[in-house]
Design a protein around this motif. Structure first.
Motif, PDB file in Angstrom:
ATOM      1  N   ASN A 165       4.108   2.538  -9.244  1.00  0.00           N
ATOM      2  CA  ASN A 165       4.091   2.266  -7.811  1.00  0.00           C
ATOM      3  C   ASN A 165       2.665   2.082  -7.302  1.00  0.00           C
ATOM      4  OD1 ASN A 165       5.359   2.066  -5.203  1.00  0.00           O
ATOM      5  ND2 ASN A 165       4.592   4.108  -4.777  1.00  0.00           N
ATOM      6  N   VAL A 166       1.741   2.909  -7.793  1.00  0.00           N
ATOM      7  CA  VAL A 166       0.339   2.789  -7.379  1.00  0.00           C
ATOM      8  C   VAL A 166      -0.252   1.465  -7.867  1.00  0.00           C
ATOM      9  CG1 VAL A 166      -1.968   3.757  -7.675  1.00  0.00           C
ATOM     10  CG2 VAL A 166      -0.036   5.272  -7.235  1.00  0.00           C
ATOM     11  N   VAL A 167       0.030   1.106  -9.110  1.00  0.00           N
ATOM     12  CA  VAL A 167      -0.480  -0.160  -9.654  1.00  0.00           C
ATOM     13  C   VAL A 167       0.041  -1.342  -8.840  1.00  0.00           C
ATOM     14  CG1 VAL A 167      -0.454  -1.690 -11.657  1.00  0.00           C
ATOM     15  CG2 VAL A 167      -0.769   0.776 -11.976  1.00  0.00           C
ATOM     16  N   LEU A 168       1.330  -1.311  -8.523  1.00  0.00           N
ATOM     17  CA  LEU A 168       1.909  -2.382  -7.712  1.00  0.00           C
ATOM     18  C   LEU A 168       1.309  -2.390  -6.313  1.00  0.00           C
ATOM     19  CD1 LEU A 168       3.973  -4.663  -7.544  1.00  0.00           C
ATOM     20  CD2 LEU A 168       5.694  -2.972  -6.873  1.00  0.00           C
ATOM     21  N   GLY A 169       1.048  -1.196  -5.776  1.00  0.00           N
ATOM     22  CA  GLY A 169       0.436  -1.112  -4.454  1.00  0.00           C
ATOM     23  C   GLY A 169      -0.964  -1.707  -4.421  1.00  0.00           C
ATOM     24  N   ILE A 170      -1.741  -1.482  -5.477  1.00  0.00           N
ATOM     25  CA  ILE A 170      -3.088  -2.059  -5.550  1.00  0.00           C
ATOM     26  C   ILE A 170      -3.013  -3.585  -5.583  1.00  0.00           C
ATOM     27  CG2 ILE A 170      -5.138  -2.267  -7.014  1.00  0.00           C
ATOM     28  CD1 ILE A 170      -4.686   0.641  -7.856  1.00  0.00           C
ATOM     29  N   GLN A 171      -2.083  -4.119  -6.363  1.00  0.00           N
ATOM     30  CA  GLN A 171      -1.909  -5.569  -6.419  1.00  0.00           C
ATOM     31  C   GLN A 171      -1.470  -6.119  -5.064  1.00  0.00           C
ATOM     32  OE1 GLN A 171       0.907  -6.178  -9.583  1.00  0.00           O
ATOM     33  NE2 GLN A 171      -0.576  -5.759 -11.202  1.00  0.00           N
ATOM     34  N   LEU A 172      -0.572  -5.405  -4.412  1.00  0.00           N
ATOM     35  CA  LEU A 172      -0.086  -5.840  -3.104  1.00  0.00           C
ATOM     36  C   LEU A 172      -1.205  -5.804  -2.070  1.00  0.00           C
ATOM     37  CD1 LEU A 172       2.386  -6.695  -1.450  1.00  0.00           C
ATOM     38  CD2 LEU A 172       2.869  -4.276  -1.056  1.00  0.00           C
ATOM     39  N   TYR A 173      -2.039  -4.775  -2.129  1.00  0.00           N
ATOM     40  CA  TYR A 173      -3.174  -4.670  -1.213  1.00  0.00           C
ATOM     41  C   TYR A 173      -4.081  -5.888  -1.328  1.00  0.00           C
ATOM     42  CZ  TYR A 173      -4.028  -0.514   1.622  1.00  0.00           C
ATOM     43  OH  TYR A 173      -4.044   0.394   2.640  1.00  0.00           O
ATOM     44  N   ALA A 174      -4.342  -6.292  -2.579  1.00  0.00           N
ATOM     45  CA  ALA A 174      -5.235  -7.426  -2.800  1.00  0.00           C
ATOM     46  C   ALA A 174      -4.606  -8.736  -2.337  1.00  0.00           C
ATOM     47  CB  ALA A 174      -5.602  -7.507  -4.278  1.00  0.00           C
ATOM     48  N   LYS A 175      -3.298  -8.868  -2.491  1.00  0.00           N
ATOM     49  CA  LYS A 175      -2.633 -10.127  -2.158  1.00  0.00           C
ATOM     50  C   LYS A 175      -2.517 -10.347  -0.657  1.00  0.00           C
ATOM     51  CE  LYS A 175       0.086 -10.775  -6.379  1.00  0.00           C
ATOM     52  NZ  LYS A 175      -0.575 -12.033  -6.732  1.00  0.00           N
ATOM     53  N   ILE A 176      -2.198  -9.288   0.078  1.00  0.00           N
ATOM     54  CA  ILE A 176      -1.973  -9.469   1.514  1.00  0.00           C
ATOM     55  C   ILE A 176      -3.174  -9.029   2.340  1.00  0.00           C
ATOM     56  CG2 ILE A 176       0.505  -9.159   1.205  1.00  0.00           C
ATOM     57  CD1 ILE A 176       0.263  -6.378   2.366  1.00  0.00           C
ATOM     58  N   ASN A 177      -4.246  -8.620   1.645  1.00  0.00           N
ATOM     59  CA  ASN A 177      -5.471  -8.200   2.341  1.00  0.00           C
ATOM     60  C   ASN A 177      -5.151  -7.120   3.381  1.00  0.00           C
ATOM     61  OD1 ASN A 177      -8.251  -8.298   2.818  1.00  0.00           O
ATOM     62  ND2 ASN A 177      -8.000  -9.734   4.519  1.00  0.00           N
ATOM     63  N   ALA A 178      -4.410  -6.116   2.952  1.00  0.00           N
ATOM     64  CA  ALA A 178      -3.940  -5.071   3.867  1.00  0.00           C
ATOM     65  C   ALA A 178      -5.084  -4.164   4.299  1.00  0.00           C
ATOM     66  CB  ALA A 178      -2.843  -4.253   3.201  1.00  0.00           C
ATOM     67  N   ARG A 179      -4.920  -3.564   5.462  1.00  0.00           N
ATOM     68  CA  ARG A 179      -5.881  -2.601   5.989  1.00  0.00           C
ATOM     69  C   ARG A 179      -5.113  -1.368   6.452  1.00  0.00           C
ATOM     70  NH1 ARG A 179      -8.641  -5.555   3.704  1.00  0.00           N
ATOM     71  NH2 ARG A 179     -10.531  -6.658   4.346  1.00  0.00           N
ATOM     72  N   ILE A 180      -4.698  -0.556   5.481  1.00  0.00           N
ATOM     73  CA  ILE A 180      -3.944   0.668   5.789  1.00  0.00           C
ATOM     74  C   ILE A 180      -4.651   1.821   5.080  1.00  0.00           C
ATOM     75  CG2 ILE A 180      -1.621   1.644   5.980  1.00  0.00           C
ATOM     76  CD1 ILE A 180      -0.524  -1.063   5.129  1.00  0.00           C
ATOM     77  N   PRO A 181      -5.797   2.256   5.581  1.00  0.00           N
ATOM     78  CA  PRO A 181      -6.607   3.249   4.854  1.00  0.00           C
ATOM     79  C   PRO A 181      -5.899   4.574   4.631  1.00  0.00           C
ATOM     80  CG  PRO A 181      -7.434   2.913   7.092  1.00  0.00           C
ATOM     81  CD  PRO A 181      -6.431   1.846   6.848  1.00  0.00           C
ATOM     82  N   ALA A 182      -5.098   5.034   5.598  1.00  0.00           N
ATOM     83  CA  ALA A 182      -4.420   6.325   5.439  1.00  0.00           C
ATOM     84  C   ALA A 182      -3.422   6.271   4.283  1.00  0.00           C
ATOM     85  CB  ALA A 182      -3.720   6.704   6.740  1.00  0.00           C
ATOM     86  N   HIS A 183      -2.618   5.222   4.246  1.00  0.00           N
ATOM     87  CA  HIS A 183      -1.612   5.077   3.189  1.00  0.00           C
ATOM     88  C   HIS A 183      -2.279   4.968   1.817  1.00  0.00           C
ATOM     89  CE1 HIS A 183       2.219   4.037   1.421  1.00  0.00           C
ATOM     90  NE2 HIS A 183       1.746   2.901   0.960  1.00  0.00           N
ATOM     91  N   ARG A 184      -3.339   4.212   1.756  1.00  0.00           N
ATOM     92  CA  ARG A 184      -4.030   4.026   0.479  1.00  0.00           C
ATOM     93  C   ARG A 184      -4.716   5.313   0.029  1.00  0.00           C
ATOM     94  NH1 ARG A 184      -8.255  -0.888  -0.899  1.00  0.00           N
ATOM     95  NH2 ARG A 184      -8.246  -0.599  -3.162  1.00  0.00           N
ATOM     96  N   SER A 185      -5.380   6.002   0.951  1.00  0.00           N
ATOM     97  CA  SER A 185      -6.103   7.228   0.599  1.00  0.00           C
ATOM     98  C   SER A 185      -5.149   8.322   0.131  1.00  0.00           C
ATOM     99  CB  SER A 185      -6.916   7.717   1.802  1.00  0.00           C
ATOM    100  OG  SER A 185      -7.859   6.745   2.205  1.00  0.00           O
ATOM    101  N   ILE A 186      -4.037   8.476   0.841  1.00  0.00           N
ATOM    102  CA  ILE A 186      -3.060   9.491   0.438  1.00  0.00           C
ATOM    103  C   ILE A 186      -2.457   9.134  -0.916  1.00  0.00           C
ATOM    104  CG2 ILE A 186      -0.842  10.546   1.010  1.00  0.00           C
ATOM    105  CD1 ILE A 186      -1.584  10.327   3.937  1.00  0.00           C
ATOM    106  N   GLY A 187      -2.227   7.846  -1.151  1.00  0.00           N
ATOM    107  CA  GLY A 187      -1.695   7.425  -2.445  1.00  0.00           C
ATOM    108  C   GLY A 187      -2.628   7.785  -3.592  1.00  0.00           C
ATOM    109  N   ILE A 188      -3.925   7.559  -3.403  1.00  0.00           N
ATOM    110  CA  ILE A 188      -4.902   7.913  -4.438  1.00  0.00           C
ATOM    111  C   ILE A 188      -4.961   9.429  -4.616  1.00  0.00           C
ATOM    112  CG2 ILE A 188      -7.354   7.855  -5.028  1.00  0.00           C
ATOM    113  CD1 ILE A 188      -7.508   5.165  -3.571  1.00  0.00           C
ATOM    114  N   PHE A 189      -4.905  10.159  -3.506  1.00  0.00           N
ATOM    115  CA  PHE A 189      -4.933  11.625  -3.564  1.00  0.00           C
ATOM    116  C   PHE A 189      -3.726  12.171  -4.330  1.00  0.00           C
ATOM    117  CE2 PHE A 189      -3.634  15.646  -1.397  1.00  0.00           C
ATOM    118  CZ  PHE A 189      -4.646  16.454  -1.905  1.00  0.00           C
TER     119      PHE A 189
END
Length: 289
Positions: A165-189
């Motif tokens: 799920n994290v790997v797919l999320g990283i790919q999705l972030y790059a594709k849609i140029n998302a700006r969701i810092p809270a969601h991304r930071s919690i995911g890494i944590f």
């Protein structure tokens, strides 16, 4: 994309065509500014044409030098602009247009399905597998060693789904140029905590070791923290992805089922322990002869 210009066309509720240039100053709707942008248009008026289910935008832009290849993003939404303020688009895709040949090819597949897969993996890992694995560890200790194999197996499979799920999320972030810092930071944590839990499994001391009680405390509380933030991040993801009501109902039902199960098992466990403590041991005395 932030910092770019966009031509947006639509038909209002009265059926009148509208087309405007917008400047994408930021990712929030209030930062998408109408009648602004850096595209220099010619004197030919832009137009919007509706043909069946298709909508076409036509405009001419001037550039200082001939274009060769240019990346173009197409996005669409289903809501009417409110006082020319746009809502978040429903989906988008991108092409690389070759102006020398008059042809284009898709740069990537529409991320809509990727968003769904990302959500499904997250809910399956943090909403089902990992909580169930925790339930095995807390309420099935009397079934030794069955509880251990169920707990370890379920958590390991849940970790793999979470990692995917994290790997797919990283790919999705790059594709849609998302700006969701809270969601991304919690995911890494949460991913970091999950890796620590896997490492703790291999460093598990023996039952009679003096540090075993500290390991149990660490493993249990790190797991609880990971489950809490993992579940919280699923909620943030559903909100950030503008998921429909069905997603919210599905995840809400799943969380409710897990909580009800935990409450019932915790109550039964407490009653059983209380009954065990209050039961006086019976001693059989041999008669004195």
């Amino acid at each position: 994309m932030v910092g770019s210009s966009a031509m947006v066309g639509w038909f209002n509720k009265e059926g009148h065509a509208r087309i405007k240039q917008y400047y994408l100053q930021g990712s929030r709707p209030s930062q998408v500014i109408a009648d602004a942008g850096e595209l220099e248009l010619t004197k030919i008026p832009p137009a919007v044409v509706l043909h069946g289910p298709m909508i076409y935008l036509a405009f001419q832009a001037k550039f200082q030098k001939p274009l060769t290849q240019q990346r173009i993003i197409f996005a669409f939404g289903t809501k009417y602009p409110n006082h020319h303020r746009l809502s978040i688009h429903d989906d988008k895709t991108s092409v690389l247009f070759d102006f020398t040949k008059g042809s284009a090819h898709a740069e990537f597949i529409s991320p809509g399905q990727m968003k769904k897969n990302h959500g499904i993996l997250g809910i399956f890992a943090w909403g089902l597998l990992l909580p169930v694995g925790g339930i095995f560890a807390r309420y099935m200790k009397h079934k030794d060693p069955l509880w251990y194999y169920l707990h370890a197996g379920t958590q390991f499979v849940g970790f793999l789904f979470g990692l995917a799920n994290v790997v797919l999320g990283i790919q999705l972030y790059a594709k849609i140029n998302a700006r969701i810092p809270a969601h991304r930071s919690i995911g890494i944590f949460v991913l970091t905590l999950s890796i620590l839990q896997i490492l703790a499994f291999f460093l598990r001391p023996k039952k009679d070791a003096k540090i075993r009680k500290y390991w149990n405390w660490y493993h249990g509380w790190v797991g609880r923290v990971a489950l809490f933030f993992g579940s919280l991040n699923v909620v943030l993801g559903i909100h950030a992805g503008s998921a429909g009501v069905a997603w919210k109902i599905c995840y809400g039902f799943l969380v409710s089922a897990i909580l009800v199960t935990v409450i019932i098992l915790e109550t039964v466990s407490w009653m059983w322990k209380s009954e065990t403590r209050n039961t006086s041991p019976s001693f059989q005395m041999n008669p004195i002869s």
